[in-house]
Design an enzyme around this catalytic site. Structure first.
Site, mmCIF file in Angstrom:
data_model
loop_
_atom_site.group_PDB
_atom_site.id
_atom_site.type_symbol
_atom_site.label_atom_id
_atom_site.label_comp_id
_atom_site.label_asym_id
_atom_site.label_seq_id
_atom_site.Cartn_x
_atom_site.Cartn_y
_atom_site.Cartn_z
ATOM 1 N N HIS A 90 4.688 -31.551 10.477
ATOM 2 C CA HIS A 90 4.127 -30.074 10.231
ATOM 3 C C HIS A 90 2.990 -30.089 8.988
ATOM 4 O O HIS A 90 2.171 -29.198 9.066
ATOM 5 C CB HIS A 90 5.203 -29.273 9.987
ATOM 6 C CG HIS A 90 6.243 -29.052 11.030
ATOM 7 N ND1 HIS A 90 5.918 -28.463 12.197
ATOM 8 C CD2 HIS A 90 7.259 -29.453 10.958
ATOM 9 C CE1 HIS A 90 7.000 -28.523 12.972
ATOM 10 N NE2 HIS A 90 7.927 -29.136 12.193
ATOM 11 N N ASP A 106 0.844 -1.211 0.119
ATOM 12 C CA ASP A 106 -0.015 0.037 0.088
ATOM 13 C C ASP A 106 0.926 1.222 -0.203
ATOM 14 O O ASP A 106 2.134 1.118 -0.084
ATOM 15 C CB ASP A 106 -0.989 -0.098 1.119
ATOM 16 C CG ASP A 106 -0.342 0.290 2.594
ATOM 17 O OD1 ASP A 106 0.986 0.339 2.650
ATOM 18 O OD2 ASP A 106 -1.129 0.245 3.696
ATOM 19 N N HIS A 166 8.114 -24.495 9.536
ATOM 20 C CA HIS A 166 6.876 -25.388 10.016
ATOM 21 C C HIS A 166 5.582 -24.876 9.379
ATOM 22 O O HIS A 166 4.587 -25.744 9.583
ATOM 23 C CB HIS A 166 7.159 -24.937 11.495
ATOM 24 C CG HIS A 166 8.200 -25.422 12.225
ATOM 25 N ND1 HIS A 166 8.397 -25.192 13.513
ATOM 26 C CD2 HIS A 166 9.196 -26.253 11.735
ATOM 27 C CE1 HIS A 166 9.601 -25.768 13.938
ATOM 28 N NE2 HIS A 166 10.068 -26.333 12.917
ATOM 29 N N THR A 181 2.616 -1.688 9.083
ATOM 30 C CA THR A 181 2.996 -2.495 9.952
ATOM 31 C C THR A 181 3.011 -4.033 9.688
ATOM 32 O O THR A 181 3.502 -4.868 10.281
ATOM 33 C CB THR A 181 1.908 -2.677 11.180
ATOM 34 O OG1 THR A 181 0.532 -3.107 10.676
ATOM 35 C CG2 THR A 181 1.963 -1.277 11.879
ATOM 36 N N CYS A 215 2.729 -3.434 4.153
ATOM 37 C CA CYS A 215 2.052 -2.079 4.730
ATOM 38 C C CYS A 215 2.670 -1.575 5.586
ATOM 39 O O CYS A 215 3.884 -1.851 5.794
ATOM 40 C CB CYS A 215 0.433 -2.246 5.005
ATOM 41 S SG CYS A 215 0.390 -3.568 6.548
#
Length: 142
Positions: free
Chosen positions: A133, A8, A98, A67, A65
């Site tokens: 996993h 963004d 994993h 954060t 973005c």
């Protein structure tokens, strides 16, 4: 290796630096993010990158973005996407090892460019471990 990258408005400079570095290392980059500081909606960018990964145009995706939180939440709403918000090389590596993550999410306002690149390199250079996993990833997919 083809990688789809989207961002963004908060991640324009961060994305440009990552693309430059990744291209210099031989990666083919598909830019589906914004290239301006005009406000855009990160769920739209998450969808574009996710589609490239799901249809096989890209092996992995990178989402950016401010954060990394919002864009990773949006991507994880899409069936088949396992987007991992990573803050260091360890979380990036483990998200592949994993969780078989197929998209890495990064926060442009949280990480420096060098650390962001290190996260991406750890992510794309780590293979899924499988085994116990795989059972867990299968449950996520259900």
């Amino acid at each position: 290796m083809k990688i789809a990258i989207g961002n963004d408005h908060a991640g324009v400079e961060f994305k440009n630096k990552l693309m430059e570095e990744l291209r210099s290392k031989g990666y083919e980059i598909m830019n589906v993010g914004t290239d301006t500081l005009d406000s855009v909606d990160y769920p739209d960018i998450a969808k574009k990158v996710s589609e490239k990964v799901l249809n096989g145009e890209a092996k992995f995706g990178i989402l950016i973005c401010g954060t990394g939180i919002g864009i990773s939440i949006a991507a994880n709403k899409i069936k088949g996407i396992r987007a991992a918000l990573c803050h260091n090389e360890y979380t990036a590596k483990l998200s592949r090892l994993h969780n078989d993550a197929n998209i890495i999410a990064l926060g442009a306002r949280v990480l420096g460019e060098d650390l962001g690149l290190a996260c991406v390199e750890a992510f794309v250079n780590t293979e899924f471990e499988g085994g116990r996993h795989a059972r867990r990833v299968g449950k996520i997919e259900q």
